[in-house]
Design a protein around this motif. Sequence first.
Motif, PDB file in Angstrom:
ATOM      1  N   ARG A   1       0.850  -1.181   0.000  1.00 31.57           N
ATOM      2  CA  ARG A   1       0.000   0.000   0.000  1.00 31.57           C
ATOM      3  C   ARG A   1       0.882   1.226   0.000  1.00 31.57           C
ATOM      4  NH1 ARG A   1      -0.780   2.838   4.788  1.00 31.57           N
ATOM      5  NH2 ARG A   1       0.124   1.906   6.675  1.00 31.57           N
ATOM      6  N   THR A   2       0.321   2.326  -0.407  1.00 30.82           N
ATOM      7  CA  THR A   2       1.076   3.578  -0.431  1.00 30.82           C
ATOM      8  C   THR A   2       0.896   4.292   0.899  1.00 30.82           C
ATOM      9  OG1 THR A   2       0.777   3.779  -2.819  1.00 30.82           O
ATOM     10  CG2 THR A   2       1.414   5.775  -1.610  1.00 30.82           C
ATOM     11  N   ALA A   3       1.986   4.471   1.621  1.00 33.80           N
ATOM     12  CA  ALA A   3       1.947   5.153   2.909  1.00 33.80           C
ATOM     13  C   ALA A   3       2.103   6.651   2.698  1.00 33.80           C
ATOM     14  CB  ALA A   3       3.055   4.631   3.820  1.00 33.80           C
ATOM     15  N   GLY A   4       1.572   7.418   3.626  1.00 29.50           N
ATOM     16  CA  GLY A   4       1.655   8.871   3.537  1.00 29.50           C
ATOM     17  C   GLY A   4       3.053   9.386   3.809  1.00 29.50           C
ATOM     18  N   PRO A   5       3.243  10.713   3.710  1.00 28.05           N
ATOM     19  CA  PRO A   5       4.568  11.301   3.945  1.00 28.05           C
ATOM     20  C   PRO A   5       5.062  11.006   5.362  1.00 28.05           C
ATOM     21  CG  PRO A   5       3.095  12.889   2.914  1.00 28.05           C
ATOM     22  CD  PRO A   5       2.246  11.731   3.328  1.00 28.05           C
ATOM     23  N   CYS A   6       6.353  10.763   5.467  1.00 24.91           N
ATOM     24  CA  CYS A   6       6.981  10.477   6.766  1.00 24.91           C
ATOM     25  C   CYS A   6       8.270  11.282   6.868  1.00 24.91           C
ATOM     26  CB  CYS A   6       7.269   8.988   6.900  1.00 24.91           C
ATOM     27  SG  CYS A   6       8.178   8.539   8.405  1.00 24.91           S
ATOM     28  N   PRO A   7       8.550  11.899   8.025  1.00 29.15           N
ATOM     29  CA  PRO A   7       9.796  12.670   8.170  1.00 29.15           C
ATOM     30  C   PRO A   7      11.049  11.836   7.925  1.00 29.15           C
ATOM     31  CG  PRO A   7       8.294  13.145   9.983  1.00 29.15           C
ATOM     32  CD  PRO A   7       7.690  12.013   9.222  1.00 29.15           C
ATOM     33  N   LEU A   8      11.008  10.544   8.271  1.00 24.96           N
ATOM     34  CA  LEU A   8      12.183   9.697   8.066  1.00 24.96           C
ATOM     35  C   LEU A   8      12.403   9.351   6.609  1.00 24.96           C
ATOM     36  CD1 LEU A   8      11.845   7.290  11.119  1.00 24.96           C
ATOM     37  CD2 LEU A   8      13.200   9.366  10.903  1.00 24.96           C
ATOM     38  N   ARG A   9      11.425   9.648   5.755  1.00 21.80           N
ATOM     39  CA  ARG A   9      11.592   9.461   4.318  1.00 21.80           C
ATOM     40  C   ARG A   9      11.669  10.796   3.592  1.00 21.80           C
ATOM     41  NH1 ARG A   9       7.385   5.540   5.074  1.00 21.80           N
ATOM     42  NH2 ARG A   9       5.904   7.077   4.305  1.00 21.80           N
ATOM     43  N   GLY A  10      11.983  11.866   4.312  1.00 20.78           N
ATOM     44  CA  GLY A  10      12.048  13.181   3.691  1.00 20.78           C
ATOM     45  C   GLY A  10      10.679  13.677   3.271  1.00 20.78           C
ATOM     46  N   MET A  11       9.630  13.322   4.062  1.00 24.29           N
ATOM     47  CA  MET A  11       8.244  13.718   3.783  1.00 24.29           C
ATOM     48  C   MET A  11       7.804  13.244   2.397  1.00 24.29           C
ATOM     49  SD  MET A  11       7.498  14.899   6.632  1.00 24.29           S
ATOM     50  CE  MET A  11       5.794  15.347   6.239  1.00 24.29           C
ATOM     51  N   ARG A  12       8.244  12.041   2.036  1.00 22.84           N
ATOM     52  CA  ARG A  12       7.815  11.447   0.768  1.00 22.84           C
ATOM     53  C   ARG A  12       6.911  10.255   1.050  1.00 22.84           C
ATOM     54  NH1 ARG A  12      13.447  12.102  -0.255  1.00 22.84           N
ATOM     55  NH2 ARG A  12      13.753   9.891   0.249  1.00 22.84           N
ATOM     56  N   THR A  13       5.992   9.992   0.124  1.00 22.24           N
ATOM     57  CA  THR A  13       5.193   8.776   0.214  1.00 22.24           C
ATOM     58  C   THR A  13       6.046   7.583  -0.226  1.00 22.24           C
ATOM     59  OG1 THR A  13       4.361   9.062  -2.037  1.00 22.24           O
ATOM     60  CG2 THR A  13       3.078  10.059  -0.248  1.00 22.24           C
ATOM     61  N   ALA A  14       5.570   6.389   0.076  1.00 23.47           N
ATOM     62  CA  ALA A  14       6.336   5.199  -0.286  1.00 23.47           C
ATOM     63  C   ALA A  14       5.406   4.003  -0.306  1.00 23.47           C
ATOM     64  CB  ALA A  14       7.480   4.958   0.689  1.00 23.47           C
ATOM     65  N   SER A  15       5.775   3.016  -1.102  1.00 24.14           N
ATOM     66  CA  SER A  15       5.077   1.740  -1.115  1.00 24.14           C
ATOM     67  C   SER A  15       5.623   0.887   0.023  1.00 24.14           C
ATOM     68  CB  SER A  15       5.295   1.038  -2.465  1.00 24.14           C
ATOM     69  OG  SER A  15       4.742  -0.265  -2.451  1.00 24.14           O
ATOM     70  N   VAL A  16       4.745   0.425   0.914  1.00 22.31           N
ATOM     71  CA  VAL A  16       5.176  -0.318   2.096  1.00 22.31           C
ATOM     72  C   VAL A  16       4.465  -1.666   2.130  1.00 22.31           C
ATOM     73  CG1 VAL A  16       5.608   1.802   3.377  1.00 22.31           C
ATOM     74  CG2 VAL A  16       3.404   0.665   3.602  1.00 22.31           C
ATOM     75  N   ALA A  17       5.105  -2.644   2.785  1.00 22.27           N
ATOM     76  CA  ALA A  17       4.524  -3.977   2.924  1.00 22.27           C
ATOM     77  C   ALA A  17       3.401  -3.943   3.947  1.00 22.27           C
ATOM     78  CB  ALA A  17       5.601  -4.967   3.351  1.00 22.27           C
ATOM     79  N   GLN A  18       2.374  -4.716   3.682  1.00 22.86           N
ATOM     80  CA  GLN A  18       1.272  -4.833   4.625  1.00 22.86           C
ATOM     81  C   GLN A  18       0.813  -6.284   4.672  1.00 22.86           C
ATOM     82  OE1 GLN A  18      -2.318  -2.873   3.463  1.00 22.86           O
ATOM     83  NE2 GLN A  18      -2.302  -3.673   1.381  1.00 22.86           N
ATOM     84  N   GLY A  19       0.013  -6.579   5.670  1.00 21.83           N
ATOM     85  CA  GLY A  19      -0.525  -7.924   5.772  1.00 21.83           C
ATOM     86  C   GLY A  19      -0.025  -8.662   6.999  1.00 21.83           C
ATOM     87  N   GLU A  20      -0.240  -9.974   6.995  1.00 24.74           N
ATOM     88  CA  GLU A  20       0.037 -10.777   8.178  1.00 24.74           C
ATOM     89  C   GLU A  20       1.527 -10.925   8.448  1.00 24.74           C
ATOM     90  OE1 GLU A  20      -2.071 -14.361   7.284  1.00 24.74           O
ATOM     91  OE2 GLU A  20      -3.884 -13.664   8.300  1.00 24.74           O
ATOM     92  N   GLY A  21       2.357 -10.849   7.400  1.00 29.16           N
ATOM     93  CA  GLY A  21       3.795 -10.932   7.628  1.00 29.16           C
ATOM     94  C   GLY A  21       4.304  -9.766   8.457  1.00 29.16           C
ATOM     95  N   ALA A  22       3.861  -8.556   8.121  1.00 27.92           N
ATOM     96  CA  ALA A  22       4.274  -7.376   8.883  1.00 27.92           C
ATOM     97  C   ALA A  22       3.730  -7.426  10.311  1.00 27.92           C
ATOM     98  CB  ALA A  22       3.804  -6.108   8.172  1.00 27.92           C
ATOM     99  N   ARG A  23       2.506  -7.938  10.474  1.00 23.50           N
ATOM    100  CA  ARG A  23       1.923  -8.021  11.815  1.00 23.50           C
ATOM    101  C   ARG A  23       2.627  -9.081  12.664  1.00 23.50           C
ATOM    102  NH1 ARG A  23      -4.173  -8.480  12.373  1.00 23.50           N
ATOM    103  NH2 ARG A  23      -3.686  -7.439  14.349  1.00 23.50           N
TER     104      ARG A  23
END
Length: 449
Positions: free
Chosen positions: A78-100
């Motif tokens: 999924r596409t995550a919103g801006p994050c300060p640790l990514r320079g306020m850029r969005t990014a594609s991040v892993a989701q689902g049971e593996g991450a949980r």
Amino acid sequence: MFGIVRPCRHRLGDRLAAQWMAHLCGLCLALRGDHGQFARVVTNYDGLLISVLTEAQAVPADKDGRGGKDGRRGVGRRTAGPCPLRGMRTASVAQGEGARLAAAVSLVLASAKVRDHVADGDGLLARRPVALAARKVAGSWGRAGARTGADVGFDTAVLVDAVDRQVGIEALAGPGTPVLTVTEPTETATAAAFAHTAVLAGRPGNSEPLAEVGRLFGRLAHLLDAVEDREADAARGAWNPLTATGTSLTEARRLADDAVHGIRPALRDVEFEDGRLAHLLLAHELPRSVDRAFGTATCGHTPGAAEAGAARGAFGPPQGPYAPQDPRAPHDPHTPYDPGHPHPGGGNPFGGEPPRPGKRGFLAGCAAALGLCCTCRLCCADEFEGPWSRRRREGWCSNCDCDCSGCDGCGDCCDCCRRESMRSIGDRRQRREVRCQAPRARHDRRDTP
């Protein structure tokens, strides 16, 4: 952030580095989503291996979030919103049971680590009010990890039992006790977590080889942690498995190398959908983690390698025909960098180095440093100008202090690693050409009538 697997993005290449960051951000966001902002502090490099292994075995999800025709579960992004640790850029991040699952394991193990530090009275935890608060936080993390583990079908009781047995084993261990007796609870816990990734991915046949990978990884993590903390534990009188059992560095290095060599054949028995990132992290980064912990670049099966390597560090001077010959003092009258040389600055007849920008004052530098922090250029930019010195610096997240060669020394480098290495080299060359062409294009536009 802690963990023994800390890959350099220059070795990963752009594609695998993006995947690695997707799992790291996915673990962080899974912790935040299920347990609040403060839980994100337990994000660690080793925990995301669980997310990596789950995705490596699963098929990509379709638009409905389902897997392939054989009934196996799909994994998605999924596409995550801006994050300060990514320079306020969005990014594609892993989701689902593996991450949980990675979040649940990270919480339970972080809870155990906090309780261990409280028991040792480390730093501020020696003060009773701080220790009381830390115990409360550790208990909260343990219960939260158990809830998330139950949601994905993983019984965290095996982790809690391993932590409880660890305390008893350490109390009974002494000189002559095999150090592998001390590492056994950690091996059992990581074996269970790694094996459950096969269940989440719908590949139960992978459970046995992944349990072996997890067992050896847990052994390696425990040994390297003991090696890195040995001197600090001795200074403050804390318990250390190597010191307590009388295990030498040579023996610890031999056991670590045995674990590394055992992981590679176990990985070959795992059926992956796309196992390139998992293979690189477990088969190629773990030997570098061992070298980093022992301060060597050799194999522990060579007699005296651990002690010799520790004496000279991880990177020694060049050997053979590349060894330095007749080094001169920096102001030797025959060197081109001497002020009295006819062409100072390396033989340049036009006056040496080009003029450098002057340094900023204290207040101006503080303002520039504040701007770098607020815009996250300090950690996320490839290069930035030093706030006071005005020299070019590399961003913290792009700082490379390692050997960025490909699969040197592994003996049987696989085709996927060669392809990723060549793709990474090609991507870097292409970006370099684009950067070189941009100033030329601007110059051409200025010269156009």
